[in-house]
Design an enzyme around this catalytic site. Sequence first.
Site, PDB file in Angstrom:
ATOM      1  N   HIS A   1      -5.321   1.969  -2.515  1.00  0.00           N
ATOM      2  CA  HIS A   1      -4.763   3.006  -3.381  1.00  0.00           C
ATOM      3  C   HIS A   1      -5.549   4.309  -3.300  1.00  0.00           C
ATOM      4  O   HIS A   1      -4.976   5.380  -3.165  1.00  0.00           O
ATOM      5  CB  HIS A   1      -4.710   2.510  -4.836  1.00  0.00           C
ATOM      6  CG  HIS A   1      -3.478   1.716  -5.123  1.00  0.00           C
ATOM      7  ND1 HIS A   1      -2.453   2.180  -5.896  1.00  0.00           N
ATOM      8  CD2 HIS A   1      -3.103   0.495  -4.698  1.00  0.00           C
ATOM      9  CE1 HIS A   1      -1.487   1.271  -5.956  1.00  0.00           C
ATOM     10  NE2 HIS A   1      -1.866   0.231  -5.243  1.00  0.00           N
TER      11      HIS A   1
ATOM     12  N   ASP B   1      -3.125   8.418  -9.436  1.00  0.00           N
ATOM     13  CA  ASP B   1      -2.308   7.304  -8.990  1.00  0.00           C
ATOM     14  C   ASP B   1      -1.159   7.181  -9.989  1.00  0.00           C
ATOM     15  O   ASP B   1      -1.371   7.329 -11.207  1.00  0.00           O
ATOM     16  CB  ASP B   1      -3.144   6.016  -8.996  1.00  0.00           C
ATOM     17  CG  ASP B   1      -2.471   4.911  -8.208  1.00  0.00           C
ATOM     18  OD1 ASP B   1      -2.981   4.563  -7.138  1.00  0.00           O
ATOM     19  OD2 ASP B   1      -1.415   4.393  -8.655  1.00  0.00           O
TER      20      ASP B   1
END
Length: 456
Positions: free
Chosen positions: A20, A125
Amino acid sequence: ESQLVAKRHIAVLAFPFATHAAPLLGLVQRLSKAIPDAKFSFFSTAQSNRSIFRNKGDDDDENENDNIIKPFDVEDGLPEDWVFSHARPNEPVQAFLKIVPGNFRKAMEVAVAETGRRFTCLMSDAFFWFAGEMAMELQVPWVPLWTAGPLALLVHVESDIIRQKIINDKRSSTDFLPGMSGIRPVDMPESILRDFESPFSIMLYKMGLMLSQASAVATNSFEELDPVAVNVLKSKLNNYLNVGPFAITSEQPPPNDPHNCLEWLDKQSPASVVYISFGSVIQPPPQELATLAETLETTGYPFLWSFRGNPDEKLPKGFIERIGEKGKIVPWAPQLQILGHESVGVFLTHCGWNSVLESVIGGVPLICRPFFGDQPLNMRIVDAVWETGVGVDGGMLTKDETIKALELILCSEKGKKMREKLKAQKELAFNAVKSGGSSDENFETLVEVVSRTSTS
Ligand code: U2F
């Protein structure tokens, strides 16, 4: 205060697990080149920052970049004497989610004090719905990055209606939603239909509700790969921007190949090798590893296996010796270059989104063995929509099923057709990132949103 306002300072909040933080940093590096007067403060755990900033490379250009993109460590929530245990692999994520967003807030204060600039934009994110609230408080744009595919994002945006129709009305597919025909309940992430109460599921649910508040939502994909889902999302979100695939938009560091995988591949015949990887975190259960080893031994195909954990302990006794030169087992492999190597014929994968995209770039058909989250959905698209691979339904790989899938891809006309389809997708991907292509234009829009200041 007014002096502080005009100077761009972008906070970037990373999810420090699996693949990520690295794609987010890659996107920030591209943005920093396009917005040279901006400073970026990148917030992640010490461990995550150490690993992704180290992999950046160290030529002069990059050093110059260090002043512009500065890592700040946030607390990870783990006790000091904590050690990783394979029996409790989710502990770090659970501990981390308990202390967000306070840990981010603390580090963000430090960054503002250090730079003398207040934040003009908040990137994060997409998981971090609370970053949307923080951005509202600061009255700056929120720009989340969704690191997986459009369809998986759509599922979260539509989670209320999906729950209502599938759980209450017992519908057997999501045909009722545009962009989602042919998706079955078994393909859904567990957070949608089963595991409602875990902190992770709650986070995804809140994300689905919050994303419409974002000024832009970036995705590591390209519009032509799944145009239907992309169009639905464009109608629901502000500036839904596919700006990938990152594997060909971001500069890749030179291959890191200490185990000489590429040299080994040079010695194999074209399209003959089975490449196996279940991504950055997953270890299949012992029984399944044993079955897979047995299958590889019986079929005799050459294979390259990126293996998490100790293969001597986890694979059947004597397997490694018996296999000899036929197989290569390594703790980490330069996957992008491997998938681009002509010797690789098939990729056995968990269907993480980065792997799926990299198989498109490399043109390698997939055998899909999904585990959790978006992976079953990715399998469904590969198998039933794109027809660029074979899905394994119902969990574990069995010997028969794996042999059949390997034969189909490596030795049949169908396998050839899959390669042709992948070639067409690959061409679309390269066109999207070219000057004037969809991803290139979307990136321009992203630059515009991220550069906004309250005075501009
Ligand atoms: C989570 O995915 P993972 O990190 O488990 O898997 P991928 O999305 O496939 O990404 C793995 C990356 O690591 C690289 C590989 C990919 O870029 O090239 N890699 C490597 O270079 N060498 C190796 O030996 C093994 C891997 C999650 F589990 C998924 O469900 C999500 O789709 C994904 C994105 O959000 O994140």
